[in-house]
Design an enzyme around this catalytic site. Sequence first.
Site, PDB file in Angstrom:
ATOM      1  N   HIS A  45       7.283 -26.403 -13.607  1.00 34.64           N
ATOM      2  CA  HIS A  45       6.687 -27.717 -13.926  1.00 34.64           C
ATOM      3  C   HIS A  45       7.485 -28.760 -13.155  1.00 34.64           C
ATOM      4  O   HIS A  45       7.378 -28.837 -11.941  1.00 34.64           O
ATOM      5  CB  HIS A  45       6.686 -27.905 -15.446  1.00 34.64           C
ATOM      6  CG  HIS A  45       5.986 -29.119 -15.964  1.00 34.64           C
ATOM      7  ND1 HIS A  45       5.218 -29.948 -15.208  1.00 34.64           N
ATOM      8  CD2 HIS A  45       5.938 -29.632 -17.228  1.00 34.64           C
ATOM      9  CE1 HIS A  45       4.730 -30.921 -15.955  1.00 34.64           C
ATOM     10  NE2 HIS A  45       5.149 -30.773 -17.185  1.00 34.64           N
ATOM     11  N   HIS A  53      -1.097 -25.197  -8.268  1.00 39.70           N
ATOM     12  CA  HIS A  53      -1.279 -26.104  -9.401  1.00 39.70           C
ATOM     13  C   HIS A  53      -2.320 -25.507 -10.329  1.00 39.70           C
ATOM     14  O   HIS A  53      -3.293 -24.934  -9.870  1.00 39.70           O
ATOM     15  CB  HIS A  53      -1.761 -27.480  -8.919  1.00 39.70           C
ATOM     16  CG  HIS A  53      -1.560 -28.561  -9.926  1.00 39.70           C
ATOM     17  ND1 HIS A  53      -2.436 -28.778 -10.954  1.00 39.70           N
ATOM     18  CD2 HIS A  53      -0.568 -29.474 -10.067  1.00 39.70           C
ATOM     19  CE1 HIS A  53      -2.002 -29.803 -11.683  1.00 39.70           C
ATOM     20  NE2 HIS A  53      -0.873 -30.237 -11.173  1.00 39.70           N
ATOM     21  N   ASP A 108       5.344 -32.177  -6.115  1.00 40.39           N
ATOM     22  CA  ASP A 108       6.791 -31.928  -6.020  1.00 40.39           C
ATOM     23  C   ASP A 108       7.261 -31.538  -4.633  1.00 40.39           C
ATOM     24  O   ASP A 108       8.462 -31.538  -4.359  1.00 40.39           O
ATOM     25  CB  ASP A 108       7.178 -30.810  -6.997  1.00 40.39           C
ATOM     26  CG  ASP A 108       7.100 -31.307  -8.436  1.00 40.39           C
ATOM     27  OD1 ASP A 108       6.513 -30.614  -9.274  1.00 40.39           O
ATOM     28  OD2 ASP A 108       7.598 -32.417  -8.690  1.00 40.39           O
TER      29      ASP A 108
END
Length: 377
Positions: free
Chosen positions: A220, A259, A313
Amino acid sequence: MAPQIYKGLKDVYLDTTTASFIDGQEGKLLYRGYNIHDLAEKSTFEEVVYLLLNGKLPTRRELSSFDATLRANRRIPDEVIQVLDLVKASHPMDALRTGISALSAFDPDVNDNSPEATLRKGIRLTAMGPTLVAAHHRLRQGLEPVAPNADLNHAGNFLYMLFGEMPDEETVKLLDVDFILHAEHGANASAFGARVTASTLSDLHSAVVTGVGVLKGPWHGGAAEEVMKMAEDIGQPENAEEYCRKILESGGRIMGFGHRVYKAEDPRARHLRERSKALGEKVGQPKWFQILTYVEENVMVPYRKKGIFVNVDFFAGSIYYLLGIPDDLFIPIFALGRIPGWTLQCLEQYKDNILIRPLLEYTGPMDLQYVPISQRR
Ligand code: SDX
């Protein structure tokens, strides 16, 4: 008949929301109906927090008053600084989780779950979060925490408290955009955890502590730190192919890719990709962007047909690294941006609450005979 199992709650709708809209096929994200591309390029984190928590863009007067409230709520009690000093050896995410818990002891509204009190607490936690992270970072270096500077905006004040010097405008704007991009994202794992906490009528501090705990995981929020570690291990662009092959062929994953919802490029990634490139060139370290770009444009291209693209990210870590931010602060920065999102998810949960309690299908033995220990072999 065996029940339908939705492992990982994949594709399961928990509730309705007006916080954010995500189209995973298109790679589209709206906060309260406004496109993330407009907000990233034209708004500020303070304005986005107002939008998320109030459901509309503020007038100039409303924004000015809201910004003043955030600035006035940045200080943390001395007792909480003492707690941070006791845990100065902890990972900054553990320190943030601990600091938020400690703040609950000094919040007059702690057990008031009314919308008004929850909003006040969410604003306070959004304002104090950077102070917690910066104070811990100073303490773990044996330095005195730097007091918040009300002359600086949210991002600027965080950098000032972190490094003890006035940040330059370009760096402040970079971090402001980063906070905007991380502010809210539907029922992601940490927001789901916060909702579960709120659904038992527990308090917002407990819900945000849950969120921090969940976000820490490398699948995450923890990905940005892992991406930069990967880039440092790769060292040079020409090593990327071999390095990633080894990971992928052993069944591993390239952090910053994939994702649960996006099966196209995460719309947030482009705003960080551009900035990572520009920053790398500005500070004379273009190789990190080159390494990441090689991974994205060569190694991971075949994965696109499986719906695996870069996520928020992937480039974030290189920006923080180039700004001289230690890699164990990457996840806390994500958490600081997400506090308003967690708050909004809790406001929605409280407003039309139901206990969140799914089922597990039992597949173990049934009705066994209890055997006294004297008879067990
Ligand atoms: C965030 O949910 C959100 O909104 C989160 C977030 C937010 O704003 O809150 O957007 C922020 O958390 C972004 C994600 C950061 N995490 C990472 O970058 C970690 C690496 N990514 C993965 O571990 C993975 O992509 C997940 C966990 C994010 C999502 O995986 P899913 O949807 O559960 O899919 P899966 O694990 O079932 O994988 C499906 C297939 C598998 O291959 P097969 O077994 O089918 O052959 O895709 C493969 C996986 O091995 N796969 C990857 C991969 N991610 C998935 N293969 C290589 N590298 C990857 N990164």
